[in-house]
Design a protein around this motif. Structure first.
Motif, mmCIF file in Angstrom:
data_model
loop_
_atom_site.group_PDB
_atom_site.id
_atom_site.type_symbol
_atom_site.label_atom_id
_atom_site.label_comp_id
_atom_site.label_asym_id
_atom_site.label_seq_id
_atom_site.Cartn_x
_atom_site.Cartn_y
_atom_site.Cartn_z
ATOM 1 N N VAL A 259 15.731 4.132 6.633
ATOM 2 C CA VAL A 259 15.580 3.668 8.010
ATOM 3 C C VAL A 259 15.739 2.154 8.006
ATOM 4 O O VAL A 259 15.121 1.471 7.188
ATOM 5 C CB VAL A 259 14.177 4.029 8.575
ATOM 6 N N LYS A 260 16.552 1.629 8.879
ATOM 7 C CA LYS A 260 16.724 0.180 8.952
ATOM 8 C C LYS A 260 15.397 -0.488 9.320
ATOM 9 O O LYS A 260 14.735 -0.068 10.252
ATOM 10 C CB LYS A 260 17.796 -0.180 9.982
ATOM 11 N N GLY A 261 15.052 -1.515 8.556
ATOM 12 C CA GLY A 261 13.857 -2.284 8.868
ATOM 13 C C GLY A 261 12.557 -1.687 8.370
ATOM 14 O O GLY A 261 11.491 -2.176 8.728
ATOM 15 N N GLU A 454 16.836 -9.065 12.568
ATOM 16 C CA GLU A 454 16.471 -8.405 13.824
ATOM 17 C C GLU A 454 15.830 -7.050 13.517
ATOM 18 O O GLU A 454 14.800 -6.684 14.100
ATOM 19 C CB GLU A 454 17.686 -8.221 14.722
ATOM 20 N N ASN A 455 16.435 -6.302 12.587
ATOM 21 C CA ASN A 455 15.863 -5.006 12.206
ATOM 22 C C ASN A 455 14.538 -5.168 11.463
ATOM 23 O O ASN A 455 13.657 -4.307 11.555
ATOM 24 C CB ASN A 455 16.862 -4.229 11.340
ATOM 25 N N TYR A 456 14.399 -6.263 10.738
ATOM 26 C CA TYR A 456 13.141 -6.570 10.049
ATOM 27 C C TYR A 456 12.007 -6.744 11.059
ATOM 28 O O TYR A 456 10.918 -6.163 10.909
ATOM 29 C CB TYR A 456 13.339 -7.839 9.222
ATOM 30 N N ARG A 461 7.403 -4.248 14.075
ATOM 31 C CA ARG A 461 6.870 -3.705 15.331
ATOM 32 C C ARG A 461 6.589 -2.207 15.208
ATOM 33 O O ARG A 461 5.540 -1.709 15.618
ATOM 34 C CB ARG A 461 7.882 -3.960 16.452
ATOM 35 N N ARG A 462 7.536 -1.494 14.618
ATOM 36 C CA ARG A 462 7.440 -0.026 14.559
ATOM 37 C C ARG A 462 6.507 0.471 13.457
ATOM 38 O O ARG A 462 5.686 1.368 13.689
ATOM 39 C CB ARG A 462 8.844 0.568 14.357
ATOM 40 N N ASP A 468 5.699 2.153 19.672
ATOM 41 C CA ASP A 468 6.886 2.913 20.028
ATOM 42 C C ASP A 468 7.856 2.053 20.831
ATOM 43 O O ASP A 468 7.452 1.123 21.533
ATOM 44 C CB ASP A 468 6.478 4.150 20.836
ATOM 45 N N ALA A 469 9.151 2.398 20.755
ATOM 46 C CA ALA A 469 10.168 1.646 21.494
ATOM 47 C C ALA A 469 9.941 1.714 23.001
ATOM 48 O O ALA A 469 10.373 0.818 23.739
ATOM 49 C CB ALA A 469 11.554 2.181 21.144
#
Length: 529
Positions: A259-261, A454-456, A461-462, A468-469
């Motif tokens: 998964v990215k990040g 940005e994905n980091y 956050r996630r 959640d988004a």
């Protein structure tokens, strides 16, 4: 005397045709043993092996019972992580290949039962040793117990394994941070590992603590010191074991897989960036023009998996060493790292932000001290006082204390720069087939820092804040309000400061009066223009 790795790397100049199988095929039917599987890197290693090397027969996992949980319970908790979503959906039966072994890296014989030791000795082909304490401020006695003695105990077990083809030891690029240029070789520490082990075992812990600064010398902490000791001990005591040492620099979230990040701990810069996203951290001691040597966790793991294939396919008596770093091929400066992190912390804000995420770094200690007082301690003290008076529980001062201890540990690495030679890593990539290069990518030159960071931030956050988004629109409304509040406070602060100065200094007062008269005059002329 430095360890010469040129002989061990000579085979890398041969064509990839000299290798009989792909990386994935090499693992077919193999039995693996992994330490540190519950850690950040260990989880990613485990997931990648299951997903990209489906022919693996079994993976034994050394797991320490903890907080009333047995090894099996901790394993079940581990595979429930979002990291294993793909495996659970597409190949859930592969999870049955994971077999927990009760043990403890700090205990003699790793605290493994005689029956389990016998199973490991007759069946294991590949060992990945990633268990370690990565705490920079760990006491020397415990750091030696885990990072040095733990490695010694594992090596003694490996020497009794009948079919061992590879032992992959995870070290750190910073184990030789007392020198500017670090090649892929083992440098002797100023004091030998056996001497240090004897000292910490013989002396009282308080006495060891008092001796620690002298023992670690020019190194900043016990982590880098004990990792250097472990490497030195391996060089002298590995015997005929097929050993590989992987040295990553600062390991952050995944760039692609699975998964990215993905990130699951507060270690290193992550805790600081998470706090900055909450508006709780605004300044840090850091040289903005130094290189931040950062590497994604999945690239480190891919290099580990490929290095086992390499030494298993082409055995060598020498220790193979790989500096897994980005500074030589894809450098990013600390100022750019900080800029991107603040940028995306504002674009993808978390909920319940205390202050508008903003700040800067400086290498000047007196400037940093002033900013720290004004931006961190003073607001925390005021808010905690108000909360306490109103009957609440003050927490900001305690949070700031923890953040500053973490920042102090990082300051050594954010104010210096190293040149990590990675020639062995480049040569290893050259002998891979095109498909293996794609599946097990560790080419740091392919990193797009803008996209990666940005994905980091999204990963923090996630996976750190568990948000959640769907909460993003509300969080962005909150950050917008904080932005205008922040700007109003800035304007008012400047006006108050100017007003104070004009009251004290007559020339400034006259300048201010003349400026106001000019503005009034221009305003009167506007209707006639």
């Amino acid at each position: 005397m430095l360890t010469d790795t040129s002989a061990s790397m000579a085979a890398l100049n041969n064509s990839s045709a000299s290798y009989s199988s792909s990386v994935s095929d090499f693992y077919n039917g193999k039995t693996l043993f992994i330490t540190g599987c519950t850690g950040f890197m260990g989880k990613v290693l485990l997931e990648k092996l299951l997903r990209s090397c489906p022919g693996v027969a079994k993976i034994y996992l050394l797991i320490r019972p903890k907080k009333g949980q047995e090894a099996q319970e901790r394993l079940q908790q581990l595979i429930c992580s979002p990291l294993f979503d793909t495996i659970r959906k597409e190949r859930p039966l592969d999870l049955h290949k994971l077999l927990p072994i009760d043990g403890d890296i700090t205990q003699p014989e790793l605290s493994i039962s005689p029956n389990d030791r016998a199973v490991l000795e007759r069946s294991v082909n590949i060992v990945f040793h990633s268990a370690a304490t990565v705490k920079f401020d760990e006491k020397l006695k415990l750091s030696v117990t885990i990072n040095v003695l733990g490695t010694q105990r594992l090596v003694e077990l490996c020497k009794r394994m009948d079919h061992l083809e590879a032992l992959i030891h995870v070290s750190t690029a910073y184990c030789n941070c007392d020198r500017y240029e670090v090649k892929e070789t083992i440098y002797p520490p100023p004091i030998g590992p056996d001497q240090v082990v004897s000292l910490v075992e013989a002396l009282d812990e308080d006495l060891v603590d008092s001796l620690t600064p002298k023992l670690i010398g020019n190194r900043p902490n016990t982590y880098t010191f004990t990792k250097a000791l472990a490497e030195c001990w391996l060089k002298d005591n590995k015997g005929t074991l097929p050993v590989v040492i992987i040295r990553p620099s600062i390991v952050l979230s995944s760039i692609n897989e699975p998964v990215k990040g993905w990130v699951d701990n507060w270690n290193g810069p992550t805790g600081i960036i998470a706090a900055a996203g909450k508006g709780l951290f605004r300044t840090m001691l850091c040289d903005p023009d130094k290189i931040a040597d950062i590497v994604p966790v999945d690239m480190v793991i891919n290099l580990m998996i490929v290095s086992a294939w390499r030494i298993g396919s082409s055995p060598t008596k020498e220790i193979s060493i790989y500096n897994c770093c980005s500074g030589m091929r894809k450098p990013i400066k600390w100022k750019d790292f900080v800029y991107y992190c603040f940028k995306y912390s504002r674009k993808h804000p978390v909920m319940d932000v205390s202050f508008y995420p903003s700040g800067s770094v400086t290498s000047r200690r007196y400037v940093h001290a002033i900013r720290t007082f004004l931006w961190h301690w003073l607001p925390a003290y005021i808010i905690d006082t108000v909360v306490q008076i109103s009957g609440g529980k003050p927490v900001l001062l305690r949070i700031q204390d923890k953040l500053h201890k973490a920042a102090d540990c990082l300051a050594y690495f954010t104010t210096k720069e190293w040149r990590f030679d990675d020639e062995n890593v480049r040569q290893l990539a050259m002998v891979l087939s095109e498909s293996d290069r794609e599946e097990f990518c560790f080419d740091v030159a392919k990193i797009d820092w803008n996209n990666y960071l940005e994905n980091y931030v999204l990963g923090i956050r996630r996976f750190i804040f568990k948000e959640d988004a769907s909460t993003l629109p509300m969080a962005r409304k909150q950050i917008s309000k904080l932005f205008w509040t922040y700007k109003i406070i800035q304007v008012l602060s400047i006006m108050c400061m100017w007003h104070f100065l004009t009251l004290r200094y007559a020339p400034l007062r006259r300048l201010w009066s003349n400026a106001l008269r000019l503005l009034v005059h221009l305003a009167r002329m506007l209707p006639f223009i």
